[in-house]
Design a protein around this motif. Structure first.
Motif, PDB file in Angstrom:
ATOM      1  N   SER A   1     -11.753  -3.249   7.085  1.00 19.57           N
ATOM      2  CA  SER A   1     -10.566  -2.738   7.764  1.00 19.57           C
ATOM      3  C   SER A   1      -9.363  -2.738   6.819  1.00 19.57           C
ATOM      4  O   SER A   1      -9.158  -3.657   6.041  1.00 19.57           O
ATOM      5  N   LEU A   2      -8.586  -1.655   6.880  1.00 19.01           N
ATOM      6  CA  LEU A   2      -7.356  -1.536   6.114  1.00 19.01           C
ATOM      7  C   LEU A   2      -6.301  -0.906   7.011  1.00 19.01           C
ATOM      8  O   LEU A   2      -6.622  -0.082   7.864  1.00 19.01           O
ATOM      9  N   PRO A   3      -5.036  -1.269   6.828  1.00 23.87           N
ATOM     10  CA  PRO A   3      -3.980  -0.564   7.554  1.00 23.87           C
ATOM     11  C   PRO A   3      -3.978   0.908   7.175  1.00 23.87           C
ATOM     12  O   PRO A   3      -4.322   1.264   6.050  1.00 23.87           O
ATOM     13  N   TYR A   4      -3.593   1.767   8.104  1.00 24.36           N
ATOM     14  CA  TYR A   4      -3.585   3.201   7.832  1.00 24.36           C
ATOM     15  C   TYR A   4      -2.664   3.511   6.658  1.00 24.36           C
ATOM     16  O   TYR A   4      -1.563   3.010   6.558  1.00 24.36           O
ATOM     17  N   GLY A   5      -3.136   4.370   5.752  1.00 23.29           N
ATOM     18  CA  GLY A   5      -2.336   4.781   4.618  1.00 23.29           C
ATOM     19  C   GLY A   5      -2.380   3.828   3.442  1.00 23.29           C
ATOM     20  O   GLY A   5      -1.685   4.025   2.454  1.00 23.29           O
ATOM     21  N   VAL A   6      -3.192   2.774   3.522  1.00 26.77           N
ATOM     22  CA  VAL A   6      -3.303   1.804   2.435  1.00 26.77           C
ATOM     23  C   VAL A   6      -4.676   1.952   1.810  1.00 26.77           C
ATOM     24  O   VAL A   6      -5.684   2.026   2.503  1.00 26.77           O
ATOM     25  N   ASP A   7      -4.734   2.018   0.467  1.00 29.38           N
ATOM     26  CA  ASP A   7      -6.031   2.233  -0.173  1.00 29.38           C
ATOM     27  C   ASP A   7      -6.772   0.912  -0.374  1.00 29.38           C
ATOM     28  O   ASP A   7      -6.273  -0.167  -0.064  1.00 29.38           O
ATOM     29  N   ALA A   8      -7.980   1.000  -0.878  1.00 28.38           N
ATOM     30  CA  ALA A   8      -8.854  -0.168  -0.973  1.00 28.38           C
ATOM     31  C   ALA A   8      -8.496  -1.101  -2.123  1.00 28.38           C
ATOM     32  O   ALA A   8      -9.016  -2.208  -2.204  1.00 28.38           O
ATOM     33  N   ASN A   9      -7.620  -0.686  -3.028  1.00 29.07           N
ATOM     34  CA  ASN A   9      -7.195  -1.557  -4.129  1.00 29.07           C
ATOM     35  C   ASN A   9      -6.409  -2.726  -3.555  1.00 29.07           C
ATOM     36  O   ASN A   9      -5.415  -2.541  -2.859  1.00 29.07           O
ATOM     37  N   SER A  10      -6.845  -3.953  -3.815  1.00 31.88           N
ATOM     38  CA  SER A  10      -6.217  -5.119  -3.184  1.00 31.88           C
ATOM     39  C   SER A  10      -4.752  -5.253  -3.573  1.00 31.88           C
ATOM     40  O   SER A  10      -3.932  -5.733  -2.800  1.00 31.88           O
ATOM     41  N   PHE A  11      -4.385  -4.822  -4.790  1.00 29.94           N
ATOM     42  CA  PHE A  11      -2.983  -4.897  -5.180  1.00 29.94           C
ATOM     43  C   PHE A  11      -2.131  -4.017  -4.288  1.00 29.94           C
ATOM     44  O   PHE A  11      -1.093  -4.418  -3.787  1.00 29.94           O
ATOM     45  N   HIS A  12      -2.600  -2.781  -4.037  1.00 30.54           N
ATOM     46  CA  HIS A  12      -1.839  -1.876  -3.191  1.00 30.54           C
ATOM     47  C   HIS A  12      -1.887  -2.317  -1.727  1.00 30.54           C
ATOM     48  O   HIS A  12      -0.973  -2.051  -0.969  1.00 30.54           O
ATOM     49  N   ASN A  13      -2.968  -2.965  -1.322  1.00 29.47           N
ATOM     50  CA  ASN A  13      -3.109  -3.409   0.063  1.00 29.47           C
ATOM     51  C   ASN A  13      -2.100  -4.497   0.406  1.00 29.47           C
ATOM     52  O   ASN A  13      -1.501  -4.486   1.467  1.00 29.47           O
ATOM     53  N   PHE A  14      -1.903  -5.438  -0.485  1.00 34.85           N
ATOM     54  CA  PHE A  14      -1.068  -6.587  -0.156  1.00 34.85           C
ATOM     55  C   PHE A  14       0.281  -6.592  -0.868  1.00 34.85           C
ATOM     56  O   PHE A  14       1.131  -7.388  -0.551  1.00 34.85           O
ATOM     57  N   ASN A  15       0.486  -5.751  -1.863  1.00 26.43           N
ATOM     58  CA  ASN A  15       1.762  -5.675  -2.563  1.00 26.43           C
ATOM     59  C   ASN A  15       2.084  -4.210  -2.788  1.00 26.43           C
ATOM     60  O   ASN A  15       1.245  -3.481  -3.316  1.00 26.43           O
ATOM     61  N   PRO A  16       3.237  -3.689  -2.469  1.00 28.16           N
ATOM     62  CA  PRO A  16       4.302  -4.451  -1.857  1.00 28.16           C
ATOM     63  C   PRO A  16       4.091  -4.636  -0.358  1.00 28.16           C
ATOM     64  O   PRO A  16       3.387  -3.855   0.251  1.00 28.16           O
ATOM     65  N   ARG A  17       4.728  -5.630   0.166  1.00 28.86           N
ATOM     66  CA  ARG A  17       4.531  -5.972   1.568  1.00 28.86           C
ATOM     67  C   ARG A  17       5.205  -4.964   2.491  1.00 28.86           C
ATOM     68  O   ARG A  17       4.962  -4.961   3.697  1.00 28.86           O
ATOM     69  N   HIS A  18       6.048  -4.081   1.974  1.00 24.69           N
ATOM     70  CA  HIS A  18       6.790  -3.175   2.852  1.00 24.69           C
ATOM     71  C   HIS A  18       6.008  -1.922   3.230  1.00 24.69           C
ATOM     72  O   HIS A  18       6.533  -1.070   3.932  1.00 24.69           O
ATOM     73  N   ALA A  19       4.758  -1.772   2.787  1.00 28.09           N
ATOM     74  CA  ALA A  19       3.990  -0.560   3.094  1.00 28.09           C
ATOM     75  C   ALA A  19       3.542  -0.560   4.553  1.00 28.09           C
ATOM     76  O   ALA A  19       3.046  -1.556   5.064  1.00 28.09           O
ATOM     77  N   GLY A  20       3.717   0.575   5.204  1.00 32.68           N
ATOM     78  CA  GLY A  20       3.278   0.759   6.579  1.00 32.68           C
ATOM     79  C   GLY A  20       3.426   2.212   6.966  1.00 32.68           C
ATOM     80  O   GLY A  20       3.763   3.057   6.125  1.00 32.68           O
ATOM     81  N   MET A  21       3.179   2.545   8.226  1.00 34.18           N
ATOM     82  CA  MET A  21       3.307   3.929   8.674  1.00 34.18           C
ATOM     83  C   MET A  21       4.752   4.278   9.001  1.00 34.18           C
ATOM     84  O   MET A  21       5.237   5.339   8.635  1.00 34.18           O
ATOM     85  N   VAL A  22       5.441   3.418   9.745  1.00 37.42           N
ATOM     86  CA  VAL A  22       6.856   3.627  10.063  1.00 37.42           C
ATOM     87  C   VAL A  22       7.577   2.287   9.985  1.00 37.42           C
ATOM     88  O   VAL A  22       6.961   1.223  10.073  1.00 37.42           O
ATOM     89  N   ALA A  23       8.894   2.361   9.840  1.00 39.50           N
ATOM     90  CA  ALA A  23       9.724   1.159   9.769  1.00 39.50           C
ATOM     91  C   ALA A  23      10.509   0.989  11.058  1.00 39.50           C
ATOM     92  O   ALA A  23      10.737   1.954  11.796  1.00 39.50           O
ATOM     93  N   GLY A  24      10.941  -0.256  11.299  1.00 37.04           N
ATOM     94  CA  GLY A  24      11.816  -0.502  12.430  1.00 37.04           C
ATOM     95  C   GLY A  24      13.157   0.189  12.244  1.00 37.04           C
ATOM     96  O   GLY A  24      13.603   0.413  11.115  1.00 37.04           O
ATOM     97  N   ASP A  25      13.812   0.553  13.364  1.00 41.29           N
ATOM     98  CA  ASP A  25      15.121   1.214  13.294  1.00 41.29           C
ATOM     99  C   ASP A  25      16.180   0.266  12.758  1.00 41.29           C
ATOM    100  O   ASP A  25      16.159  -0.942  13.025  1.00 41.29           O
ATOM    101  N   TYR A  26      17.132   0.835  12.032  1.00 37.14           N
ATOM    102  CA  TYR A  26      18.276   0.043  11.578  1.00 37.14           C
ATOM    103  C   TYR A  26      19.330   0.063  12.681  1.00 37.14           C
ATOM    104  O   TYR A  26      20.009   1.052  12.898  1.00 37.14           O
ATOM    105  N   THR A  27      19.444  -1.035  13.406  1.00 35.12           N
ATOM    106  CA  THR A  27      20.322  -1.069  14.577  1.00 35.12           C
ATOM    107  C   THR A  27      21.445  -2.079  14.444  1.00 35.12           C
ATOM    108  O   THR A  27      22.097  -2.410  15.425  1.00 35.12           O
ATOM    109  N   GLY A  28      21.678  -2.586  13.235  1.00 38.05           N
ATOM    110  CA  GLY A  28      22.767  -3.538  13.063  1.00 38.05           C
ATOM    111  C   GLY A  28      22.344  -4.934  13.453  1.00 38.05           C
ATOM    112  O   GLY A  28      21.696  -5.636  12.681  1.00 38.05           O
TER     113      GLY A  28
END
Length: 197
Positions: free
Chosen positions: A101-128
């Motif tokens: 199992s891998l998060p969507y959009g993350v490749d099988a290379n362990s470096f890319h999977n776990f670093n950087p930690r900010h990789a994901g599909m969408v980010a939380g809104d900036y709401t102050g």
């Protein structure tokens, strides 16, 4: 490659593929939907969004689908409601906890999977202050090849994108689970199995 269907008052144009002048395919007919699975939740739980590089599965909204053919595509659409700090990322997890199992959009290379930690599909809104009175709605969509005739499990996932641990408030705001002016919502996920054209 197209055909025109219908009568003189209304017609449907069916397009199998579109190519540009260099004969490169721009759009392919991806086939028919053979099954649709839907899941929803109105629970108002909280979920850890840790800074550990590992997504937490939001198990209140888990969907399973058993493909009819291993070459078919699984298209998953997720509407996730709630409140989460802007220094977080959201994703869709396939078979969370299995070795492959891998998060969507993350490749099988362990470096890319776990670093950087900010990789994901969408980010939380900036709401102050990240403690408003209105939840947010996040739309995520991903496509996987089935590669199996066994059941596949899809689950939303959350994690922090910096060194702080965060919390995801499902279907509500941080400040309330339903008091006046703090809206409550529901979240849903749909999976489509689509034949390859």
């Amino acid at each position: 490659n197209w055909s025109l269907l219908g009568d003189s008052t209304m017609s449907t144009l069916k397009v199998n593929s579109i190519t540009n002048t260099s004969n490169k395919k721009l759009l392919n007919n991806s086939g028919n939907i053979v099954q649709t699975i839907h899941a929803r939740t109105d629970s108002r739980n909280t979920w850890s969004a840790p800074n550990s590089y590992i997504f937490t599965p939001v198990t209140s909204l888990t969907l399973t689908i058993t493909p009819q053919h291993p070459n078919n595509l699984i298209v998953v659409q997720l509407c996730l409601s709630g409140e989460i700090h802007h220094d977080t990322v959201l994703t869709i997890l396939r078979d969370y906890g299995k070795d492959e199992s891998l998060p969507y959009g993350v490749d099988a290379n362990s470096f890319h999977n776990f670093n950087p930690r900010h990789a994901g599909m969408v980010a939380g809104d900036y709401t102050g202050d990240d403690n408003g009175s209105t939840p947010r709605n996040y739309f995520l969509q991903g496509t996987w090849q089935a590669n199996t005739l066994s059941q596949i499990r899809f689950t939303p996932g959350v994690r922090s994108s910096n060194s702080s641990n965060r919390t995801f408030y499902l279907n509500r705001t941080q400040g309330s689970s339903g008091q006046n002016s703090h809206e409550i919502c529901y979240s849903s996920m749909i999976a489509f199995e689509v034949t390859r054209g």
